[in-house]
Design an enzyme around this catalytic site. Structure first.
Site, PDB file in Angstrom:
ATOM      1  N   PHE A  11      44.883  27.801 -12.044  1.00 38.66           N
ATOM      2  CA  PHE A  11      44.936  26.430 -13.237  1.00 38.66           C
ATOM      3  C   PHE A  11      44.665  28.582 -14.385  1.00 38.66           C
ATOM      4  O   PHE A  11      45.492  28.123 -15.279  1.00 38.66           O
ATOM      5  CB  PHE A  11      43.197  25.959 -13.368  1.00 38.66           C
ATOM      6  CG  PHE A  11      42.393  26.816 -14.982  1.00 38.66           C
ATOM      7  CD1 PHE A  11      43.296  25.872 -15.997  1.00 38.66           C
ATOM      8  CD2 PHE A  11      41.048  27.183 -14.936  1.00 38.66           C
ATOM      9  CE1 PHE A  11      42.152  26.128 -16.954  1.00 38.66           C
ATOM     10  CE2 PHE A  11      40.345  27.102 -16.394  1.00 38.66           C
ATOM     11  CZ  PHE A  11      41.075  26.276 -17.088  1.00 38.66           C
ATOM     12  N   ASP A  31      52.169  33.504  -4.619  1.00 40.38           N
ATOM     13  CA  ASP A  31      51.157  31.859  -4.595  1.00 40.38           C
ATOM     14  C   ASP A  31      50.764  30.976  -3.269  1.00 40.38           C
ATOM     15  O   ASP A  31      51.995  31.908  -2.600  1.00 40.38           O
ATOM     16  CB  ASP A  31      51.016  30.730  -5.725  1.00 40.38           C
ATOM     17  CG  ASP A  31      49.401  30.347  -5.542  1.00 40.38           C
ATOM     18  OD1 ASP A  31      48.574  30.131  -5.281  1.00 40.38           O
ATOM     19  OD2 ASP A  31      48.965  30.146  -6.964  1.00 40.38           O
ATOM     20  N   TYR A 142      29.537  37.052  -4.238  1.00 42.19           N
ATOM     21  CA  TYR A 142      30.347  36.467  -4.957  1.00 42.19           C
ATOM     22  C   TYR A 142      30.693  37.857  -6.476  1.00 42.19           C
ATOM     23  O   TYR A 142      31.677  39.087  -5.870  1.00 42.19           O
ATOM     24  CB  TYR A 142      31.145  35.592  -5.472  1.00 42.19           C
ATOM     25  CG  TYR A 142      31.739  35.295  -6.583  1.00 42.19           C
ATOM     26  CD1 TYR A 142      33.203  34.965  -5.884  1.00 42.19           C
ATOM     27  CD2 TYR A 142      31.953  35.647  -7.864  1.00 42.19           C
ATOM     28  CE1 TYR A 142      33.726  34.597  -7.200  1.00 42.19           C
ATOM     29  CE2 TYR A 142      32.664  35.043  -8.978  1.00 42.19           C
ATOM     30  CZ  TYR A 142      34.325  34.465  -7.914  1.00 42.19           C
ATOM     31  OH  TYR A 142      35.173  34.759  -9.807  1.00 42.19           O
ATOM     32  N   LYS A 146      33.546  41.660  -6.288  1.00 42.47           N
ATOM     33  CA  LYS A 146      33.747  42.133  -6.623  1.00 42.47           C
ATOM     34  C   LYS A 146      34.031  43.123  -7.938  1.00 42.47           C
ATOM     35  O   LYS A 146      34.951  43.744  -8.319  1.00 42.47           O
ATOM     36  CB  LYS A 146      33.494  40.912  -8.067  1.00 42.47           C
ATOM     37  CG  LYS A 146      34.068  38.906  -8.648  1.00 42.47           C
ATOM     38  CD  LYS A 146      35.979  39.786  -8.888  1.00 42.47           C
ATOM     39  CE  LYS A 146      36.365  37.627  -8.655  1.00 42.47           C
ATOM     40  NZ  LYS A 146      37.511  37.849  -8.849  1.00 42.47           N
ATOM     41  N   ASN A 171      33.218  31.484 -18.481  1.00 44.31           N
ATOM     42  CA  ASN A 171      33.802  30.730 -17.770  1.00 44.31           C
ATOM     43  C   ASN A 171      34.778  29.829 -19.111  1.00 44.31           C
ATOM     44  O   ASN A 171      33.840  29.510 -19.857  1.00 44.31           O
ATOM     45  CB  ASN A 171      32.185  29.663 -17.512  1.00 44.31           C
ATOM     46  CG  ASN A 171      31.073  29.576 -17.515  1.00 44.31           C
ATOM     47  OD1 ASN A 171      30.344  31.384 -17.591  1.00 44.31           O
ATOM     48  ND2 ASN A 171      31.234  29.603 -16.214  1.00 44.31           N
ATOM     49  N   ARG A 209      25.100  29.216 -19.940  1.00 45.25           N
ATOM     50  CA  ARG A 209      26.846  29.600 -19.767  1.00 45.25           C
ATOM     51  C   ARG A 209      27.622  30.342 -20.737  1.00 45.25           C
ATOM     52  O   ARG A 209      27.295  29.263 -22.267  1.00 45.25           O
ATOM     53  CB  ARG A 209      27.384  29.312 -18.405  1.00 45.25           C
ATOM     54  CG  ARG A 209      26.196  28.677 -17.408  1.00 45.25           C
ATOM     55  CD  ARG A 209      26.658  30.407 -16.533  1.00 45.25           C
ATOM     56  NE  ARG A 209      25.922  31.257 -14.918  1.00 45.25           N
ATOM     57  CZ  ARG A 209      24.668  30.700 -14.402  1.00 45.25           C
ATOM     58  NH1 ARG A 209      24.104  31.118 -16.088  1.00 45.25           N
ATOM     59  NH2 ARG A 209      23.979  30.825 -13.957  1.00 45.25           N
ATOM     60  N   ARG A 267      19.281  26.802  -7.752  1.00 50.82           N
ATOM     61  CA  ARG A 267      19.974  27.599  -6.935  1.00 50.82           C
ATOM     62  C   ARG A 267      19.359  28.894  -7.084  1.00 50.82           C
ATOM     63  O   ARG A 267      19.578  29.254  -7.863  1.00 50.82           O
ATOM     64  CB  ARG A 267      21.492  27.649  -6.297  1.00 50.82           C
ATOM     65  CG  ARG A 267      22.193  25.934  -6.590  1.00 50.82           C
ATOM     66  CD  ARG A 267      23.505  25.599  -6.449  1.00 50.82           C
ATOM     67  NE  ARG A 267      23.616  26.398  -7.555  1.00 50.82           N
ATOM     68  CZ  ARG A 267      25.008  25.712  -7.667  1.00 50.82           C
ATOM     69  NH1 ARG A 267      26.330  25.574  -7.408  1.00 50.82           N
ATOM     70  NH2 ARG A 267      25.975  26.303  -9.451  1.00 50.82           N
TER      71      ARG A 267
END
Length: 309
Positions: A11, A31, A142, A146, A171, A209, A267
């Site tokens: 994307f 890729d 994650y 990073k 985002n 977000r 979560r």
């Protein structure tokens, strides 16, 4: 300029590939094997495609050979999945990026651009908007990985002089984003609205977000690829937060359809709110987002309706 885009068929990567090609750069896409090339349709014939495994040293070396700038979108985990297997997260992402940096030195690469997270690396914000100098207390593996890669980039610059830029993204959303993925609320929600499927919301929908349209996101990447950035780390987002409930309201207005919503338990790794302070990018890169969330949702909906219709 010779540019290699790791994860260039995805994307984000494919949009950057298109932008770089239009601006006259020589572009190589790296890729996984047997990639679907639909995202690269605009640039096929004007780019070089190298298929391989990011964990394979020879494949990475081949992709870097003769390149001036590398942009790395590759990441094998998501915030949720990373906590389920932190060892794999570290092995595939941290070690993979260290090998990438070592090979960058061997092949004489001039600059590395790394895609980091404008939410996960910070953890729960002490204040909104969050600047690049905010403390970093990730709540998921994650975010930790990073941040670890960011530190190794800094180390390689200190030890070897390798130039780098980290873009901590909000985002991103827009055309080509997967509608059936586990990440990317805008495309996933719009895809479910189109199919009249139920949208699962973790928590009560108050989680907020920082959403930004793909064209604005790519503009930031082009600027750091083409010019030497004064700083090494930049927040790239809209500078505003939007709750999931408000996002769904906007989608209902744009689509004229009422979303089916099911609220699920929250979560632990979901931070309550994030909005990025983007003044450094505005001042030093001359960059700022131009697309409103309403207009961006409308453009994405048009694309989804055409693709799924």
């Amino acid at each position: 300029m010779n540019c290699v885009v790791f994860g260039g068929a995805g994307f984000l990567g494919s949009h950057l590939v298109d932008a770089l090609v239009v601006r006259g750069h020589r572009v190589r896409v790296f890729d996984i094997p047997n990639i679907e090339k639909e995202n690269l349709a605009k640039s096929i014939g004007r780019i070089e495609i190298v298929q391989g495994n990011f964990q394979n040293v020879k494949d990475v070396s081949l992709a870097l050979e003769g390149m001036d700038v590398a942009v790395n979108f590759v990441c094998s985990t998501l915030p949720d999945s990373s906590n389920k297997n932190p060892a794999y997260d570290v092995e595939s992402n941290v070690i993979g990026n260290i090998v990438l940096l070592e090979k960058a030195l061997e092949t004489g690469l001039g600059k590395m651009v790394f895609v980091s997270s404008g939410g996960a690396v910070y953890g729960v914000p002490e204040k909104i908007p969050v600047s690049e100098d905010h403390r970093t207390e990730p709540l998921c593996s994650y975010g930790i990985t990073k941040l670890a890669v960011e530190k190794y980039l800094r180390l390689f610059k200190y030890l070897h002089g390798l130039d780098y830029t980290v873009l901590r993204l909000g985002n991103p959303y827009g055309e080509r984003q997967r509608t059936k993925g586990a990440q990317g609320a805008v495309a996933v929600f719009l895809g479910k609205i189109f199919n009249d499927s139920t949208i699962e919301i973790w928590g009560d929908g108050s989680v907020s977000r920082d959403f930004m349209y793909i064209e604005d996101t790519v503009d930031a990447f082009v600027r750091v690829v083409e010019e030497k950035a004064p700083s090494n780390v930049y927040n790239i987002g809209s500078g505003k937060s939007c709750s999931i409930n408000r996002l769904l309201e906007l989608m209902a207005q744009v689509t004229g359809r009422k979303p089916r919503i099911e609220y699920r338990p929250s979560r632990k790794f979901d931070i309550p709110e994030i909005a990025l302070d983007i003044r450094r990018a505005e001042k030093e890169l001359g960059w700022k987002p131009r697309m409103s969330l309403e207009e961006g949702i409308s453009k994405t909906w048009e694309w989804i309706a055409t693709m799924l219709g």
